[in-house]
Design an enzyme around this catalytic site. Sequence first.
Site, PDB file in Angstrom:
ATOM      1  N   HIS A  19      -0.543  28.028  -5.813  1.00  0.00           N
ATOM      2  CA  HIS A  19      -0.517  26.777  -6.569  1.00  0.00           C
ATOM      3  C   HIS A  19      -0.615  25.548  -5.661  1.00  0.00           C
ATOM      4  CE1 HIS A  19       1.366  29.259 -10.047  1.00  0.00           C
ATOM      5  NE2 HIS A  19       0.059  29.308 -10.055  1.00  0.00           N
ATOM      6  N   HIS A  42      -7.955  34.400 -15.135  1.00  0.00           N
ATOM      7  CA  HIS A  42      -6.769  35.218 -15.407  1.00  0.00           C
ATOM      8  C   HIS A  42      -5.595  34.242 -15.540  1.00  0.00           C
ATOM      9  CE1 HIS A  42      -9.599  37.923 -13.431  1.00  0.00           C
ATOM     10  NE2 HIS A  42      -8.940  38.944 -13.940  1.00  0.00           N
ATOM     11  N   SER A  98      -0.850  28.436 -13.480  1.00  0.00           N
ATOM     12  CA  SER A  98      -2.067  27.702 -13.112  1.00  0.00           C
ATOM     13  C   SER A  98      -2.635  26.869 -14.268  1.00  0.00           C
ATOM     14  CB  SER A  98      -3.123  28.666 -12.552  1.00  0.00           C
ATOM     15  OG  SER A  98      -3.292  29.790 -13.384  1.00  0.00           O
ATOM     16  N   GLU A 116      -7.386  34.931 -21.077  1.00  0.00           N
ATOM     17  CA  GLU A 116      -6.192  35.776 -20.931  1.00  0.00           C
ATOM     18  C   GLU A 116      -6.330  36.965 -21.870  1.00  0.00           C
ATOM     19  OE1 GLU A 116      -3.592  36.237 -18.859  1.00  0.00           O
ATOM     20  OE2 GLU A 116      -3.214  37.929 -20.182  1.00  0.00           O
ATOM     21  N   ASP A 141     -12.066  39.378 -22.097  1.00  0.00           N
ATOM     22  CA  ASP A 141     -12.175  39.891 -20.732  1.00  0.00           C
ATOM     23  C   ASP A 141     -13.054  38.929 -19.926  1.00  0.00           C
ATOM     24  OD1 ASP A 141     -12.669  41.232 -18.405  1.00  0.00           O
ATOM     25  OD2 ASP A 141     -13.785  42.867 -19.328  1.00  0.00           O
ATOM     26  N   ASP A 162      -7.546  35.027 -10.482  1.00  0.00           N
ATOM     27  CA  ASP A 162      -6.192  35.436 -10.087  1.00  0.00           C
ATOM     28  C   ASP A 162      -5.794  36.716 -10.820  1.00  0.00           C
ATOM     29  OD1 ASP A 162      -3.567  35.461  -9.206  1.00  0.00           O
ATOM     30  OD2 ASP A 162      -2.893  33.947 -10.637  1.00  0.00           O
TER      31      ASP A 162
HETATM   32  N1  SAM Z   1      -3.148  32.584 -12.917  1.00  0.00           N
HETATM   33  C1  SAM Z   1      -1.799  32.701 -13.438  1.00  0.00           C
HETATM   34  C2  SAM Z   1      -0.918  31.690 -12.714  1.00  0.00           C
HETATM   35  O1  SAM Z   1      -1.189  31.361 -11.543  1.00  0.00           O
HETATM   36  O2  SAM Z   1       0.026  31.183 -13.327  1.00  0.00           O
HETATM   37  C3  SAM Z   1      -1.230  34.087 -13.311  1.00  0.00           C
HETATM   38  C4  SAM Z   1      -2.153  35.166 -13.793  1.00  0.00           C
HETATM   39  S1  SAM Z   1      -1.553  36.805 -13.672  1.00  0.00           S
HETATM   40  C5  SAM Z   1      -1.486  37.112 -11.958  1.00  0.00           C
HETATM   41  C6  SAM Z   1      -2.954  37.723 -14.173  1.00  0.00           C
HETATM   42  C7  SAM Z   1      -3.217  37.685 -15.663  1.00  0.00           C
HETATM   43  O3  SAM Z   1      -4.548  38.170 -15.894  1.00  0.00           O
HETATM   44  C8  SAM Z   1      -2.323  38.560 -16.517  1.00  0.00           C
HETATM   45  O4  SAM Z   1      -1.681  37.774 -17.477  1.00  0.00           O
HETATM   46  C9  SAM Z   1      -3.275  39.592 -17.169  1.00  0.00           C
HETATM   47  O5  SAM Z   1      -2.904  39.900 -18.510  1.00  0.00           O
HETATM   48  C10 SAM Z   1      -4.590  38.855 -17.134  1.00  0.00           C
HETATM   49  N2  SAM Z   1      -5.807  39.703 -17.090  1.00  0.00           N
HETATM   50  C11 SAM Z   1      -5.983  40.881 -16.436  1.00  0.00           C
HETATM   51  N3  SAM Z   1      -7.268  41.280 -16.545  1.00  0.00           N
HETATM   52  C12 SAM Z   1      -7.935  40.318 -17.237  1.00  0.00           C
HETATM   53  C13 SAM Z   1      -9.280  40.144 -17.628  1.00  0.00           C
HETATM   54  N4  SAM Z   1     -10.220  41.043 -17.316  1.00  0.00           N
HETATM   55  N5  SAM Z   1      -9.626  39.028 -18.330  1.00  0.00           N
HETATM   56  C14 SAM Z   1      -8.683  38.092 -18.663  1.00  0.00           C
HETATM   57  N6  SAM Z   1      -7.376  38.221 -18.312  1.00  0.00           N
HETATM   58  C15 SAM Z   1      -6.998  39.309 -17.599  1.00  0.00           C
END
Ligand code: SAM
Length: 278
Positions: A19, A42, A98, A116, A141, A162
Amino acid sequence: MLSYRHSFHAGNFADVLKHIVLVEILEHLTQKDKPFDYIDTHSGAGLYDLYSETATKLGEHQGGISKLKNDKWPELKSYFDAIDECNKDGKLRFYPGSPLIAAQYLRKKDKAWLYELHPKDFNLLKQNTARHRSIKVMNEDSLSNVLGLLPPVSRRGLILIDPSYELKTDYEAVFRLVQQAHSKFATGTYALWYPVVDRQRINQLEKRFIKSGIKNIQRFELGLEPDSVERGMTASGMIVINPPWQLKDKLNQLLPRISKALDAGEGAYFTCDQLVNE
Ligand code: SAM
């Protein structure tokens, strides 16, 4: 079905590095008057209660954001301001993910696109960003859909990638995604987060980027312990393509101090380097 929930990890040492880098890039983008697009592939839930059952289970923020006292870090004022914005009484309880950090930088002319996949986190994300009109949230996705957004109309932007790396194939998948995205939008800034759990995977990822033909790539990594296959995530890093010009110098000065403030033990290290020249 993916099971990862970021609420178990919010505010940990990996979030701090991620961040800080995010804020630096957003500050740079908002220095110019021209609009930009923010794409979060993500997104997670957007906001985390550090006193919730999930967050207190592992208490990871105690080794991360809770160790940094904002009055000691004037050079991180913008990062702390983004956190304070979610804690109006001045006490650290809520930690912005984020999407909510980025939301604070969006001007009327800017747009954000948030992906998400997890249904529960998607619903939370929707609620947490509902008051921001320029944000679009998608329960899709991102790996299969984000290329459709590129290049953005503004022709300026940041793509934050992420993933939770729940699937071993994610390392390869995110590299391919960045490569394809970059071929459609070469001037964008890309920030890819990675965990160091198995060093070989990261070495492989790094080699892929070096050989990719993509120019101007920097890497920032903060390790609390030496590499270990038994201890889970010992370090994490960000690979940044087309970074703001001042980012590397700033992190070079900050990371040794942050590592100390986080009480990183013997064997702690940091890396700030230019993986591929401009
Ligand atoms: N970026 C966020 C932050 O910094 O606050 C944290 C994200 S977390 C590490 C990863 C997220 O990606 C999870 O909530 C998961 O459900 C989601 N996720 C995983 N694969 C995904 C995909 N193919 N497309 C969208 N979201 C996805």
